[in-house]
Design an enzyme around this catalytic site. Structure first.
Site, PDB file in Angstrom:
ATOM      1  N   SER A 182       1.287  -7.851  -0.109  1.00  0.00           N
ATOM      2  CA  SER A 182       1.902  -8.405   0.470  1.00  0.00           C
ATOM      3  C   SER A 182       1.033  -9.319  -0.130  1.00  0.00           C
ATOM      4  O   SER A 182       1.387 -10.890   1.333  1.00  0.00           O
ATOM      5  CB  SER A 182       2.634  -7.729   1.315  1.00  0.00           C
ATOM      6  OG  SER A 182       1.461  -7.699   2.433  1.00  0.00           O
ATOM      7  N   ASP A 194       0.368  -6.908   5.075  1.00  0.00           N
ATOM      8  CA  ASP A 194      -0.554  -7.948   5.303  1.00  0.00           C
ATOM      9  C   ASP A 194       0.913  -8.619   5.654  1.00  0.00           C
ATOM     10  O   ASP A 194       0.070 -10.038   6.715  1.00  0.00           O
ATOM     11  CB  ASP A 194      -1.361  -7.989   4.244  1.00  0.00           C
ATOM     12  CG  ASP A 194      -2.406  -7.606   4.037  1.00  0.00           C
ATOM     13  OD1 ASP A 194      -3.272  -7.280   5.119  1.00  0.00           O
ATOM     14  OD2 ASP A 194      -3.386  -7.646   3.435  1.00  0.00           O
ATOM     15  N   THR A 226       1.053  -1.295   0.361  1.00  0.00           N
ATOM     16  CA  THR A 226      -0.299  -0.196  -0.185  1.00  0.00           C
ATOM     17  C   THR A 226       0.877   1.717   0.107  1.00  0.00           C
ATOM     18  O   THR A 226       0.207   2.421  -0.602  1.00  0.00           O
ATOM     19  CB  THR A 226      -0.861  -0.306   0.970  1.00  0.00           C
ATOM     20  OG1 THR A 226      -1.633  -1.154   1.142  1.00  0.00           O
ATOM     21  CG2 THR A 226      -2.067   1.564   1.206  1.00  0.00           C
TER      22      THR A 226
HETATM   23  C1  SIN Z   1      -1.307  -3.000   3.083  1.00  0.00           C
HETATM   24  O1  SIN Z   1       0.073  -2.675   2.679  1.00  0.00           O
HETATM   25  O2  SIN Z   1      -1.531  -2.376   3.953  1.00  0.00           O
HETATM   26  C2  SIN Z   1      -2.151  -3.947   2.844  1.00  0.00           C
HETATM   27  C3  SIN Z   1      -1.359  -4.411   1.200  1.00  0.00           C
HETATM   28  C4  SIN Z   1      -0.253  -5.351   0.909  1.00  0.00           C
HETATM   29  O3  SIN Z   1       0.452  -5.885   1.878  1.00  0.00           O
HETATM   30  O4  SIN Z   1       0.137  -5.125   0.110  1.00  0.00           O
END
Ligand code: SIN
Length: 334
Positions: free
Chosen positions: A58, A92, A12
């Site tokens: 992730s 994640d 994110t």
């Molecule tokens: C995030 O980064 O908060 C969710 C998506 C991910 O883990 O890549």
């Protein structure tokens, strides 16, 4: 010239959306790591280099991305010009990657993971501050001769072996399962005096030093996580054992590599397991599957005790314990 190397993997922190009013409607892993750095002018004072290792959400983390990350880190550890490494990651599975790196790294240089809960296009994007804090921390730690894996998010520094996502959507989403942060940073990214700079330096984790080559095997040993819950009767475990026996009998090397080698039970409380599931775990162990106990409870983990039938995973989350058991099983193959 000594510099901090920033390895981008997506998440994110590199996400974008089209409607700032709907911050949750975005795509992770859209911006390159060089673009993330360009958006933080305060980083201009620190010599940096960037490398895009992956570009994923992730939740889709794979063994092969971990292998690419391990290769990049191996090269960085050998490169005298790299004083420290920062990794931009999704939130994640950050706890799994942090646990993996803690086990592999020998603690020679600082490795600082960071992430964000809001995409780069959100009005309250947390990525720029987190990236600034991570780079500054990595640079400072290198200057102090510290090494090891930590994560910095929302002004708090966590040991890589303890960090985990503890809230699904709040900005302040991480904790360490009951352990205190190593340090707290102020809004400018400086370590707050109240956090006790001397003690956080002493507590900086060094890493287990298994070595980057530990993940060179093309396929990891299959280790699954099973939850102990009401009516847990071991149905999944027995189904997995049947599938595993079929794979072992198939004579096809691809299927043989799928054979179940380990089970991590996300146990109740301080490591207790539903009697039905426990009986199935005994059947698994009798077939050579290694069983570890972690806890499904958010804080405390499972303390190892004399006479344990199933080894306790300590403070590791079930997802972290799965990684740690894979690494242990890989060592047993050597
Ligand atoms: C995030 O980064 O908060 C969710 C998506 C991910 O883990 O890549």
């Amino acid at each position: 010239m000594a510099h901090v190397l920033i390895l981008g993997t997506g998440g994110t922190i590199a996400g974008t959306g089209t409607d700032p009013a709907r911050a949750w409607a975005y795509q992770a892993a859209q911006l390159g790591v060089a673009q993330l750095v360009a958006a933080v002018p305060e980083l201009a004072a620190i010599p940096l280099a960037t490398q895009q290792v992956a570009q994923i959400d992730s939740k889709d983390m794979t063994w092969s991305v971990w292998q690419a990350l391990a290769q990049a880190l191996d090269a960085a550890m050998q490169d005298a010009a790299v004083e420290a490494v920062v990794i931009t990651h999704g939130t994640d599975t950050l706890e799994e990657t942090a646990c993996l790196l803690h086990h592999l790294h020998d603690g020679r240089k600082p490795i600082v993971l960071t992430a964000a809960m809001r995409p780069a296009t959100a009005p309250d994007a947390d990525g720029p501050r987190n990236l600034r804090d991570a780079v500054r921390l990595a640079h400072t730690a290198a200057g102090l001769g510290l090494g090891g894996v930590v994560a910095v998010l929302q002004g708090r520094v966590w040991a890589g072996i303890h960090v985990r996502k503890a809230h699904s959507h709040a900005l302040d989403a991480f904790d360490a399962g009951g352990a205190a942060p190593l340090a707290v940073l102020d809004d400018a990214g400086e370590v707050l005096a109240s956090a006790g700079a001397a003690s956080w330096m002493a507590a900086w984790p060094r890493g287990e030093g298994m070595g980057w080559a530990r993940v060179s095997s093309p396929k990891p040993p299959r280790v699954e996580v099973v939850l102990s819950h009401a009516d847990a009767d071991g149905w999944w475990v027995d189904a997995a054992l049947r599938q595993s026996a079929d794979d072992a009998a198939a004579g096809d090397p691809q299927r043989h590599a799928q054979v179940l080698r380990g089970l991590v039970v996300a146990a109740t409380g301080h490591g207790t397991v539903n009697a039905g599931l426990e009986a199935a775990l005994q059947r698994a162990a009798a077939q050579g599957v290694v069983v570890w106990r972690s806890s499904r409870v958010a804080r405390g983990g499972v303390t190892p005790r004399e006479g344990d039938v199933w080894p306790a995973a300590g403070t590791l989350t079930p997802a972290q314990a799965r990684v740690a058991l894979q690494l242990r099983l890989l060592a047993a193959q050597v």
